[in-house]
Design a protein around this motif. Sequence first.
Motif, PDB file in Angstrom:
ATOM      1  N   ARG A   1       0.825  -1.215   0.000  1.00 42.43           N
ATOM      2  CA  ARG A   1       0.000   0.000   0.000  1.00 42.43           C
ATOM      3  C   ARG A   1       0.858   1.264   0.000  1.00 42.43           C
ATOM      4  O   ARG A   1       0.333   2.371   0.061  1.00 42.43           O
ATOM      5  CB  ARG A   1      -0.926   0.013   1.220  1.00 42.43           C
ATOM      6  N   LEU A   2       2.186   1.105  -0.050  1.00 43.45           N
ATOM      7  CA  LEU A   2       3.108   2.244  -0.030  1.00 43.45           C
ATOM      8  C   LEU A   2       3.594   2.577  -1.433  1.00 43.45           C
ATOM      9  O   LEU A   2       4.035   1.700  -2.178  1.00 43.45           O
ATOM     10  CB  LEU A   2       4.314   1.926   0.852  1.00 43.45           C
ATOM     11  N   THR A   3       3.513   3.851  -1.788  1.00 41.72           N
ATOM     12  CA  THR A   3       4.111   4.363  -3.017  1.00 41.72           C
ATOM     13  C   THR A   3       5.080   5.476  -2.634  1.00 41.72           C
ATOM     14  O   THR A   3       4.746   6.327  -1.814  1.00 41.72           O
ATOM     15  CB  THR A   3       3.035   4.941  -3.960  1.00 41.72           C
ATOM     16  N   VAL A   4       6.262   5.441  -3.189  1.00 39.01           N
ATOM     17  CA  VAL A   4       7.246   6.506  -2.966  1.00 39.01           C
ATOM     18  C   VAL A   4       7.533   7.155  -4.316  1.00 39.01           C
ATOM     19  O   VAL A   4       7.814   6.461  -5.295  1.00 39.01           O
ATOM     20  CB  VAL A   4       8.534   5.972  -2.316  1.00 39.01           C
ATOM     21  N   SER A   5       7.453   8.470  -4.360  1.00 37.84           N
ATOM     22  CA  SER A   5       7.479   9.192  -5.623  1.00 37.84           C
ATOM     23  C   SER A   5       8.333  10.446  -5.506  1.00 37.84           C
ATOM     24  O   SER A   5       8.675  10.885  -4.404  1.00 37.84           O
ATOM     25  CB  SER A   5       6.042   9.568  -6.009  1.00 37.84           C
ATOM     26  N   VAL A   6       8.658  11.023  -6.638  1.00 40.53           N
ATOM     27  CA  VAL A   6       9.315  12.337  -6.671  1.00 40.53           C
ATOM     28  C   VAL A   6       8.411  13.365  -7.359  1.00 40.53           C
ATOM     29  O   VAL A   6       8.836  14.482  -7.640  1.00 40.53           O
ATOM     30  CB  VAL A   6      10.674  12.260  -7.398  1.00 40.53           C
ATOM     31  N   ASP A   7       7.153  12.990  -7.596  1.00 45.97           N
ATOM     32  CA  ASP A   7       6.207  13.845  -8.319  1.00 45.97           C
ATOM     33  C   ASP A   7       5.057  14.233  -7.402  1.00 45.97           C
ATOM     34  O   ASP A   7       4.247  13.386  -7.013  1.00 45.97           O
ATOM     35  CB  ASP A   7       5.674  13.097  -9.545  1.00 45.97           C
ATOM     36  N   ARG A   8       4.958  15.517  -7.066  1.00 46.12           N
ATOM     37  CA  ARG A   8       3.899  15.975  -6.172  1.00 46.12           C
ATOM     38  C   ARG A   8       2.512  15.856  -6.787  1.00 46.12           C
ATOM     39  O   ARG A   8       1.512  15.894  -6.065  1.00 46.12           O
ATOM     40  CB  ARG A   8       4.180  17.420  -5.737  1.00 46.12           C
ATOM     41  N   ALA A   9       2.439  15.693  -8.081  1.00 42.19           N
ATOM     42  CA  ALA A   9       1.146  15.459  -8.722  1.00 42.19           C
ATOM     43  C   ALA A   9       0.519  14.156  -8.232  1.00 42.19           C
ATOM     44  O   ALA A   9      -0.707  13.968  -8.346  1.00 42.19           O
ATOM     45  CB  ALA A   9       1.298  15.437 -10.243  1.00 42.19           C
ATOM     46  N   ASP A  10       1.319  13.263  -7.656  1.00 39.69           N
ATOM     47  CA  ASP A  10       0.788  12.009  -7.124  1.00 39.69           C
ATOM     48  C   ASP A  10      -0.052  12.223  -5.869  1.00 39.69           C
ATOM     49  O   ASP A  10      -0.677  11.281  -5.369  1.00 39.69           O
ATOM     50  CB  ASP A  10       1.932  11.033  -6.825  1.00 39.69           C
ATOM     51  N   PHE A  11      -0.080  13.441  -5.354  1.00 47.28           N
ATOM     52  CA  PHE A  11      -0.970  13.743  -4.225  1.00 47.28           C
ATOM     53  C   PHE A  11      -2.417  13.923  -4.675  1.00 47.28           C
ATOM     54  O   PHE A  11      -3.315  14.014  -3.838  1.00 47.28           O
ATOM     55  CB  PHE A  11      -0.510  15.022  -3.508  1.00 47.28           C
ATOM     56  N   ALA A  12      -2.655  14.005  -5.973  1.00 49.04           N
ATOM     57  CA  ALA A  12      -4.023  14.162  -6.474  1.00 49.04           C
ATOM     58  C   ALA A  12      -4.893  12.999  -5.979  1.00 49.04           C
ATOM     59  O   ALA A  12      -4.476  11.834  -6.030  1.00 49.04           O
ATOM     60  CB  ALA A  12      -4.025  14.214  -7.998  1.00 49.04           C
ATOM     61  N   GLY A  13      -6.076  13.316  -5.503  1.00 48.86           N
ATOM     62  CA  GLY A  13      -6.992  12.295  -5.025  1.00 48.86           C
ATOM     63  C   GLY A  13      -6.774  11.863  -3.589  1.00 48.86           C
ATOM     64  O   GLY A  13      -7.544  11.056  -3.058  1.00 48.86           O
ATOM     65  N   ARG A  14      -5.735  12.392  -2.925  1.00 43.42           N
ATOM     66  CA  ARG A  14      -5.499  12.057  -1.522  1.00 43.42           C
ATOM     67  C   ARG A  14      -6.489  12.809  -0.640  1.00 43.42           C
ATOM     68  O   ARG A  14      -6.805  13.972  -0.889  1.00 43.42           O
ATOM     69  CB  ARG A  14      -4.071  12.415  -1.112  1.00 43.42           C
ATOM     70  N   GLU A  15      -6.961  12.145   0.399  1.00 42.79           N
ATOM     71  CA  GLU A  15      -7.896  12.775   1.332  1.00 42.79           C
ATOM     72  C   GLU A  15      -7.177  13.714   2.293  1.00 42.79           C
ATOM     73  O   GLU A  15      -7.714  14.753   2.686  1.00 42.79           O
ATOM     74  CB  GLU A  15      -8.642  11.698   2.121  1.00 42.79           C
ATOM     75  N   VAL A  16      -5.971  13.325   2.658  1.00 41.28           N
ATOM     76  CA  VAL A  16      -5.157  14.114   3.581  1.00 41.28           C
ATOM     77  C   VAL A  16      -3.718  14.074   3.100  1.00 41.28           C
ATOM     78  O   VAL A  16      -3.217  13.008   2.734  1.00 41.28           O
ATOM     79  CB  VAL A  16      -5.211  13.564   5.024  1.00 41.28           C
ATOM     80  N   VAL A  17      -3.054  15.213   3.098  1.00 42.96           N
ATOM     81  CA  VAL A  17      -1.613  15.268   2.837  1.00 42.96           C
ATOM     82  C   VAL A  17      -0.955  15.985   4.007  1.00 42.96           C
ATOM     83  O   VAL A  17      -1.395  17.075   4.412  1.00 42.96           O
ATOM     84  CB  VAL A  17      -1.290  16.001   1.523  1.00 42.96           C
ATOM     85  N   ILE A  18       0.076  15.363   4.560  1.00 44.65           N
ATOM     86  CA  ILE A  18       0.787  15.910   5.720  1.00 44.65           C
ATOM     87  C   ILE A  18       2.187  16.310   5.285  1.00 44.65           C
ATOM     88  O   ILE A  18       2.959  15.483   4.786  1.00 44.65           O
ATOM     89  CB  ILE A  18       0.858  14.878   6.859  1.00 44.65           C
ATOM     90  N   GLU A  19       2.487  17.581   5.445  1.00 42.90           N
ATOM     91  CA  GLU A  19       3.817  18.105   5.118  1.00 42.90           C
ATOM     92  C   GLU A  19       4.776  17.820   6.274  1.00 42.90           C
ATOM     93  O   GLU A  19       4.472  18.115   7.427  1.00 42.90           O
ATOM     94  CB  GLU A  19       3.704  19.606   4.838  1.00 42.90           C
ATOM     95  N   ALA A  20       5.929  17.227   5.943  1.00 37.94           N
ATOM     96  CA  ALA A  20       6.928  16.886   6.964  1.00 37.94           C
ATOM     97  C   ALA A  20       8.318  17.251   6.465  1.00 37.94           C
ATOM     98  O   ALA A  20       9.252  16.447   6.535  1.00 37.94           O
ATOM     99  CB  ALA A  20       6.849  15.406   7.319  1.00 37.94           C
ATOM    100  N   VAL A  21       8.467  18.474   5.951  1.00 36.31           N
ATOM    101  CA  VAL A  21       9.773  18.962   5.504  1.00 36.31           C
ATOM    102  C   VAL A  21      10.452  19.665   6.680  1.00 36.31           C
ATOM    103  O   VAL A  21       9.828  19.911   7.711  1.00 36.31           O
ATOM    104  CB  VAL A  21       9.629  19.900   4.284  1.00 36.31           C
ATOM    105  N   PRO A  22      11.741  19.994   6.564  1.00 40.07           N
ATOM    106  CA  PRO A  22      12.435  20.638   7.684  1.00 40.07           C
ATOM    107  C   PRO A  22      11.768  21.918   8.170  1.00 40.07           C
ATOM    108  O   PRO A  22      11.034  22.585   7.430  1.00 40.07           O
ATOM    109  CB  PRO A  22      13.823  20.925   7.093  1.00 40.07           C
TER     110      PRO A  22
END
Length: 295
Positions: free
Chosen positions: A83-104
């Motif tokens: 169930r895990l996808t790791v990507s370098v494309d922020r467009a993959d957040f499309a359709g997500r119910e929740v996105v949590i930012e965890a940058v520095p």
Amino acid sequence: MTAPAATDSAATAPAIPGRVGVLGGGRMGAGIAHAFLIKGAEVVVVERDEEAAAAARQRVATSTGRSAERGQLEAGLDEVLGRLTVSVDRADFAGREVVIEAVPEDWELKVASLKDVEQYLDAGAVLASNTSSLSVTGLSAELVHPENFLGLHFFNPVPASTLIEVVVGAQTAPEWVEAARAWTAGLGKTAVVVNDAPGFASSRLGVAIALEAMRMVEEGVASPEDIDNAMVLGYKHPTGPLKTTDIVGLDVRLGIAEYLASTLGERFDPPQILRDKVAAGELGRKTGQGFFTWS
């Protein structure tokens, strides 16, 4: 997305979002991904480049594998990691119910990251920041939908921590606060809800104690070991303030202290010993040396 109602029924587990995004796959981001994965969510982690993405995938796989060894998974390890996808494309957040930012913990980086991610989200999706001290209201002012934004402050290490600090911005919609309570319960953790203020509750109190412990080391009051033992044995803290600083990172603590000093006054001015250690690269557990030596 409709906000789920919290439930007190022991027979019905509180709902968590089924499709979750995490921006940043460092220690915190990987831990957040792990927390949602083992409870059944599909998670996409987005990193800045392929090298960072590979490291993020390994972090999540390693921590999830440890949970499997401890019998903490509700499904097989392969199914969970499937169930895990790791990507370098922020467009993959499309359709997500929740996105949590965890940058520095850098204001300009967070603002730029949040604004960029928001453009890929549905109008009813929630965008959250894992910030430990920065103004949630201030961050939301840069967004198109500030009503869908709040703070979800997870604690390190996320898999073992039982707390999530839900930080309510000035424009955060009340239904998302209640949803965040339910999600927290669904993750097997406890929520504390605080209104947006510098350092919130946890960082403000934790940093205040840690800074005073550092001043005591500077003044020769006692050794780091004895100062920590006083809090662990006398006040039942699970970890002393100096060892906690090493785990969090001295550079992270310095940044938070400087921000709190700028907003709350000189009582949060960082001690010179903290500045000196950061300048010397003694950042705590991640570098092997802080107030303690780590193997």
